[in-house]
Design a protein around this motif. Structure first.
Motif, PDB file in Angstrom:
ATOM      1  N   ILE A   6       0.867  -1.181   0.000  1.00  0.00           N
ATOM      2  CA  ILE A   6       0.000   0.000   0.000  1.00  0.00           C
ATOM      3  C   ILE A   6       0.902   1.230   0.000  1.00  0.00           C
ATOM      4  CG2 ILE A   6      -1.766   1.299   1.237  1.00  0.00           C
ATOM      5  CD1 ILE A   6      -2.641  -1.431   2.442  1.00  0.00           C
ATOM      6  N   LYS A   8       1.113   5.176   0.251  1.00  0.00           N
ATOM      7  CA  LYS A   8       0.402   6.347   0.740  1.00  0.00           C
ATOM      8  C   LYS A   8       1.210   7.586   0.367  1.00  0.00           C
ATOM      9  CE  LYS A   8      -1.657   3.888   4.597  1.00  0.00           C
ATOM     10  NZ  LYS A   8      -1.897   3.867   6.041  1.00  0.00           N
ATOM     11  N   THR A  31       2.807   4.027 -12.613  1.00  0.00           N
ATOM     12  CA  THR A  31       1.555   4.550 -12.079  1.00  0.00           C
ATOM     13  C   THR A  31       1.886   5.649 -11.090  1.00  0.00           C
ATOM     14  OG1 THR A  31       0.472   2.399 -12.290  1.00  0.00           O
ATOM     15  CG2 THR A  31      -0.541   3.984 -10.774  1.00  0.00           C
ATOM     16  N   VAL A  33       0.660   7.804  -7.976  1.00  0.00           N
ATOM     17  CA  VAL A  33      -0.307   7.901  -6.892  1.00  0.00           C
ATOM     18  C   VAL A  33      -0.435   9.391  -6.559  1.00  0.00           C
ATOM     19  CG1 VAL A  33      -0.872   7.200  -4.540  1.00  0.00           C
ATOM     20  CG2 VAL A  33       0.381   5.628  -6.040  1.00  0.00           C
ATOM     21  N   THR A  37      -3.383  10.608  -1.284  1.00  0.00           N
ATOM     22  CA  THR A  37      -4.214   9.429  -1.544  1.00  0.00           C
ATOM     23  C   THR A  37      -3.351   8.184  -1.301  1.00  0.00           C
ATOM     24  OG1 THR A  37      -3.673   9.221  -3.900  1.00  0.00           O
ATOM     25  CG2 THR A  37      -5.544  10.645  -3.324  1.00  0.00           C
ATOM     26  N   GLU A  38      -3.976   7.029  -1.391  1.00  0.00           N
ATOM     27  CA  GLU A  38      -3.234   5.781  -1.305  1.00  0.00           C
ATOM     28  C   GLU A  38      -3.744   4.826  -2.360  1.00  0.00           C
ATOM     29  OE1 GLU A  38      -5.034   2.909   2.014  1.00  0.00           O
ATOM     30  OE2 GLU A  38      -4.304   4.797   2.858  1.00  0.00           O
ATOM     31  N   GLN A  39      -2.874   3.896  -2.757  1.00  0.00           N
ATOM     32  CA  GLN A  39      -3.232   2.923  -3.771  1.00  0.00           C
ATOM     33  C   GLN A  39      -2.540   1.602  -3.437  1.00  0.00           C
ATOM     34  OE1 GLN A  39      -2.971   4.526  -7.683  1.00  0.00           O
ATOM     35  NE2 GLN A  39      -3.239   2.566  -8.694  1.00  0.00           N
ATOM     36  N   THR A  40      -3.201   0.502  -3.751  1.00  0.00           N
ATOM     37  CA  THR A  40      -2.671  -0.823  -3.469  1.00  0.00           C
ATOM     38  C   THR A  40      -2.030  -1.407  -4.727  1.00  0.00           C
ATOM     39  OG1 THR A  40      -4.380  -1.164  -1.810  1.00  0.00           O
ATOM     40  CG2 THR A  40      -3.253  -3.129  -2.625  1.00  0.00           C
ATOM     41  N   PHE A  41      -0.847  -1.983  -4.546  1.00  0.00           N
ATOM     42  CA  PHE A  41      -0.126  -2.648  -5.629  1.00  0.00           C
ATOM     43  C   PHE A  41       0.178  -4.068  -5.184  1.00  0.00           C
ATOM     44  CE2 PHE A  41       0.578   1.825  -6.076  1.00  0.00           C
ATOM     45  CZ  PHE A  41       0.499   2.044  -7.435  1.00  0.00           C
TER      46      PHE A  41
END
Length: 66
Positions: A6, A8, A31, A33, A37-41
């Motif tokens: 994750i 952040k 990608t 982010v 925000t946060e994003q899952t990889f």
């Protein structure tokens, strides 16, 4: 096996995440982010992820992250 990462992007700066090929070591599609925000990889089967916190000088210079 799969590992969940994750990312952040705190403190108002974006973060670029780029997968690295397992056998070829070639860089995959980056990608970005968005800030705050946060994003899952997911990394699997020995895959690597290159994680780069975009610096203010990168943004000021107009670096797009592509």
């Amino acid at each position: 096996m799969t590992t969940t990462v994750i990312v952040k992007a705190n403190h108002g700066w974006p973060v670029d995440v780029t997968p690295i090929g397992i056998e070829t070591r070639a860089l995959g599609m980056k990608t970005r982010v968005a800030p705050n925000t946060e994003q899952t990889f997911y990394a699997h089967s020995g895959q690597d992820l290159l994680i780069h916190e975009v610096q203010p000088t990168d943004v000021d210079a107009g670096v797009s992250g592509d």
